[in-house]
Design an enzyme around this catalytic site. Structure first.
Site, PDB file in Angstrom:
ATOM      1  N   ASP A 197       6.752   1.279   1.783  1.00  0.00           N
ATOM      2  CA  ASP A 197       6.395   0.293   0.748  1.00  0.00           C
ATOM      3  C   ASP A 197       7.167   0.585  -0.537  1.00  0.00           C
ATOM      4  O   ASP A 197       7.596  -0.334  -1.243  1.00  0.00           O
ATOM      5  CB  ASP A 197       4.895   0.362   0.414  1.00  0.00           C
ATOM      6  CG  ASP A 197       4.005   0.081   1.601  1.00  0.00           C
ATOM      7  OD1 ASP A 197       3.546  -1.044   1.766  1.00  0.00           O
ATOM      8  OD2 ASP A 197       3.770   1.032   2.388  1.00  0.00           O
ATOM      9  N   ASN A 224      -2.367   2.776   3.604  1.00  0.00           N
ATOM     10  CA  ASN A 224      -1.815   4.100   3.902  1.00  0.00           C
ATOM     11  C   ASN A 224      -2.624   5.208   3.244  1.00  0.00           C
ATOM     12  O   ASN A 224      -2.718   6.320   3.759  1.00  0.00           O
ATOM     13  CB  ASN A 224      -0.364   4.183   3.426  1.00  0.00           C
ATOM     14  CG  ASN A 224       0.572   3.406   4.331  1.00  0.00           C
ATOM     15  OD1 ASN A 224       0.377   3.370   5.541  1.00  0.00           O
ATOM     16  ND2 ASN A 224       1.583   2.776   3.756  1.00  0.00           N
ATOM     17  N   THR A 243       2.890  -6.119   2.794  1.00  0.00           N
ATOM     18  CA  THR A 243       3.383  -4.990   3.589  1.00  0.00           C
ATOM     19  C   THR A 243       2.280  -3.949   3.809  1.00  0.00           C
ATOM     20  O   THR A 243       2.559  -2.787   4.096  1.00  0.00           O
ATOM     21  CB  THR A 243       4.603  -4.315   2.918  1.00  0.00           C
ATOM     22  OG1 THR A 243       4.206  -3.806   1.641  1.00  0.00           O
ATOM     23  CG2 THR A 243       5.759  -5.276   2.760  1.00  0.00           C
ATOM     24  N   ASP A 291       0.849  -1.207   0.000  1.00  0.00           N
ATOM     25  CA  ASP A 291       0.000   0.000   0.000  1.00  0.00           C
ATOM     26  C   ASP A 291       0.881   1.253   0.000  1.00  0.00           C
ATOM     27  O   ASP A 291       0.852   2.038   0.940  1.00  0.00           O
ATOM     28  CB  ASP A 291      -0.956  -0.016   1.217  1.00  0.00           C
ATOM     29  CG  ASP A 291      -0.229   0.007   2.553  1.00  0.00           C
ATOM     30  OD1 ASP A 291       0.961  -0.398   2.601  1.00  0.00           O
ATOM     31  OD2 ASP A 291      -0.829   0.442   3.554  1.00  0.00           O
ATOM     32  N   PHE A 310      -0.388  -0.574  12.609  1.00  0.00           N
ATOM     33  CA  PHE A 310      -1.318  -0.070  11.583  1.00  0.00           C
ATOM     34  C   PHE A 310      -1.858  -1.160  10.646  1.00  0.00           C
ATOM     35  O   PHE A 310      -3.070  -1.226  10.402  1.00  0.00           O
ATOM     36  CB  PHE A 310      -0.654   1.048  10.755  1.00  0.00           C
ATOM     37  CG  PHE A 310      -1.545   1.543   9.643  1.00  0.00           C
ATOM     38  CD1 PHE A 310      -2.562   2.444   9.906  1.00  0.00           C
ATOM     39  CD2 PHE A 310      -1.392   1.078   8.341  1.00  0.00           C
ATOM     40  CE1 PHE A 310      -3.420   2.885   8.889  1.00  0.00           C
ATOM     41  CE2 PHE A 310      -2.239   1.510   7.318  1.00  0.00           C
ATOM     42  CZ  PHE A 310      -3.254   2.415   7.599  1.00  0.00           C
ATOM     43  N   ASN A 311      -0.986  -1.993  10.059  1.00  0.00           N
ATOM     44  CA  ASN A 311      -1.463  -2.946   9.041  1.00  0.00           C
ATOM     45  C   ASN A 311      -2.487  -3.924   9.610  1.00  0.00           C
ATOM     46  O   ASN A 311      -3.429  -4.331   8.912  1.00  0.00           O
ATOM     47  CB  ASN A 311      -0.294  -3.731   8.435  1.00  0.00           C
ATOM     48  CG  ASN A 311       0.564  -2.870   7.533  1.00  0.00           C
ATOM     49  OD1 ASN A 311       0.118  -1.822   7.062  1.00  0.00           O
ATOM     50  ND2 ASN A 311       1.795  -3.295   7.301  1.00  0.00           N
ATOM     51  N   HIS A 335       9.971  -0.099   8.052  1.00  0.00           N
ATOM     52  CA  HIS A 335       9.129  -1.276   8.297  1.00  0.00           C
ATOM     53  C   HIS A 335       9.138  -2.255   7.117  1.00  0.00           C
ATOM     54  O   HIS A 335       9.536  -3.410   7.239  1.00  0.00           O
ATOM     55  CB  HIS A 335       7.677  -0.848   8.526  1.00  0.00           C
ATOM     56  CG  HIS A 335       7.489   0.190   9.591  1.00  0.00           C
ATOM     57  ND1 HIS A 335       7.641  -0.079  10.924  1.00  0.00           N
ATOM     58  CD2 HIS A 335       7.146   1.506   9.508  1.00  0.00           C
ATOM     59  CE1 HIS A 335       7.387   1.013  11.626  1.00  0.00           C
ATOM     60  NE2 HIS A 335       7.084   1.992  10.794  1.00  0.00           N
ATOM     61  N   ASP A 336       8.634  -1.785   5.979  1.00  0.00           N
ATOM     62  CA  ASP A 336       8.351  -2.707   4.872  1.00  0.00           C
ATOM     63  C   ASP A 336       9.604  -3.259   4.180  1.00  0.00           C
ATOM     64  O   ASP A 336       9.623  -4.452   3.823  1.00  0.00           O
ATOM     65  CB  ASP A 336       7.421  -2.023   3.858  1.00  0.00           C
ATOM     66  CG  ASP A 336       6.071  -1.684   4.479  1.00  0.00           C
ATOM     67  OD1 ASP A 336       5.742  -2.278   5.532  1.00  0.00           O
ATOM     68  OD2 ASP A 336       5.354  -0.837   3.931  1.00  0.00           O
TER      69      ASP A 336
HETATM   70  C1  BDR Z   1       3.132  -0.121   8.549  1.00  0.00           C
HETATM   71  O1  BDR Z   1       2.075   0.816   8.401  1.00  0.00           O
HETATM   72  C2  BDR Z   1       2.283   1.623   7.270  1.00  0.00           C
HETATM   73  O2  BDR Z   1       2.070   2.973   7.573  1.00  0.00           O
HETATM   74  C3  BDR Z   1       3.670   1.337   6.765  1.00  0.00           C
HETATM   75  O3  BDR Z   1       3.696   1.366   5.346  1.00  0.00           O
HETATM   76  C4  BDR Z   1       3.973  -0.047   7.293  1.00  0.00           C
HETATM   77  O4  BDR Z   1       3.565  -1.056   6.393  1.00  0.00           O
HETATM   78  C5  BDR Z   1       3.886   0.179   9.815  1.00  0.00           C
HETATM   79  O5  BDR Z   1       3.022   0.104  10.911  1.00  0.00           O
HETATM   80 CA    CA Z   2       2.896  -0.549   4.138  1.00  0.00          CA
END
Ligand code: BDR
Ligand code: CA
Length: 314
Positions: free
Chosen positions: A16, A38, A119, A11, A160-161, A234-235
């Site tokens: 990403d 996102n 991701t 996303d 978040f994901n 993160h991703d």
């Molecule tokens: C995740 O949430 C999104 O904002 C980032 O792309 C990542 O995948 C981190 O919590």
């Molecule tokens: Ca992401």
């Protein structure tokens, strides 16, 4: 170096976008599917196409789910801006989606030599699982960015994901299939910001400039990143865990996704009790085949990310 085949469900999203570069640089990227996360789906899809265009990545992009399974759509505009990729100056879009049926693409391309790397929220994966409950067993493996052991970012306890589509995440974890979970405990160890942006600008290529702009924006957009002076990658960590597993360490622990808690919806509940006997074993929907990533060799991971941004995609 053997380059594992990767299918990236994402996303974009600043991190990403960088994950896409890593996937194309160190893996054999067989396709990209997009999901609402996102930003709304039309933006995450446009961003995936734009990043592939700028970096000259020859890959099909299939757009997927516009909304979570049950929840209302939520986006991370406060982190990624309204476009989902604020910061870099983006050129006019010259590419088009290969299809609007990411689920069909996932079902079609599942193979025992392809790694699935989600991701974003797990909506597309859950929808594909509903059509083929054995889907995850048909991939070489699945390494996802999501969740945490010790605390959240979307809420005090939810990442978040997972939080953006808890029902989808719960269905994925409840399969009981082996998963590698790249959660916040791991990704907060790998941070990049202005210092790396300066290094990237020396390269003076369109991709390196885009990543430098991404880092400058991303490192300034959230209080956590601002405080640390750099943003968590993160991703890219999810992709690099597949292509460079020697840089990551994980531990197998039972994990379930909370969908109902008043304060805990979207939390990954990780049973890290030690020792765990049969009488205190987690039960119910806990998946005891989850490798929870807990340590990354951050300096080497950052070097790989910079190389992916600087060296042309093979
Ligand atoms: C995740 O949430 C999104 O904002 C980032 O792309 C990542 O995948 C981190 O919590
Ligand atoms: Ca992401």
């Amino acid at each position: 170096m053997t380059r594992p085949k990767l299918l990236l469900d994402c996303d974009p999203g600043h991190d990403d976008a960088i994950a896409m570069l890593c996937a194309a640089r160190y893996g054999d990227l067989v396709g990209i599917t997009t999901v609402s996360g996102n930003a709304p789906l039309d933006r995450t899809t446009t961003n995936a196409l734009l990043v592939s265009q700028i970096a000259e990545i020859d890959v099909e992009v299939h757009s997927g789910s516009e909304r979570p399974l049950m929840a209302d759509p939520v986006h991370a505009h406060h982190v990624h801006g309204p476009s989902g990729l604020d910061g870099p100056e983006l050129p006019p879009l010259q590419r088009a989606v290969a299809s609007r049926d990411a689920v069909e693409f996932l079902l079609d391309r599942a193979a025992d030599d392809v790694w699935l790397v989600p991701t974003g929220p797990l909506t597309n994966i859950a929808l594909a699982l509903r059509r083929d409950p054995a889907l995850l067993t048909r991939f070489a493996g699945i390494t996802l960015m999501g969740g945490s052991v010790t605390g959240g970012n979307a809420t005090p306890v939810a990442e978040f994901n997972i939080w953006a589509d808890p029902e989808a995440a719960a269905e994925v974890f409840a399969t009981g299939n082996p998963l590698t979970m790249i959660g916040l405990d791991l990704t907060h160890q790998v941070r990049m910001g202005h210092q790396e942006a300066v290094r990237l600008r020396e390269a003076d290529t369109a991709t390196a400039r885009m990543v430098a702009d991404i880092l400058d924006f991303y490192a300034a957009s959230t209080p956590g990143a601002r405080a640390a002076g750099a943003a968590a990658m993160h991703d890219p960590c999810a992709v690099l865990q597949v292509t460079h597993p020697e840089l990551f360490e994980s531990i197998r622990l039972p994990v379930a996704v909370e969908t109902r808690g008043r304060y805990t919806r979207g939390m990954t509940v990780v049973d890290s009790r030690v020792p765990r006997s049969s009488s205190d074993r987690a039960d119910g929907p806990f998946n005891d085949q989850v490798q929870v990533a807990r340590h990354a060799e951050a300096a080497r991971v950052i070097d790989l990310i910079i190389e992916a941004a600087v060296v042309p995609i093979p």
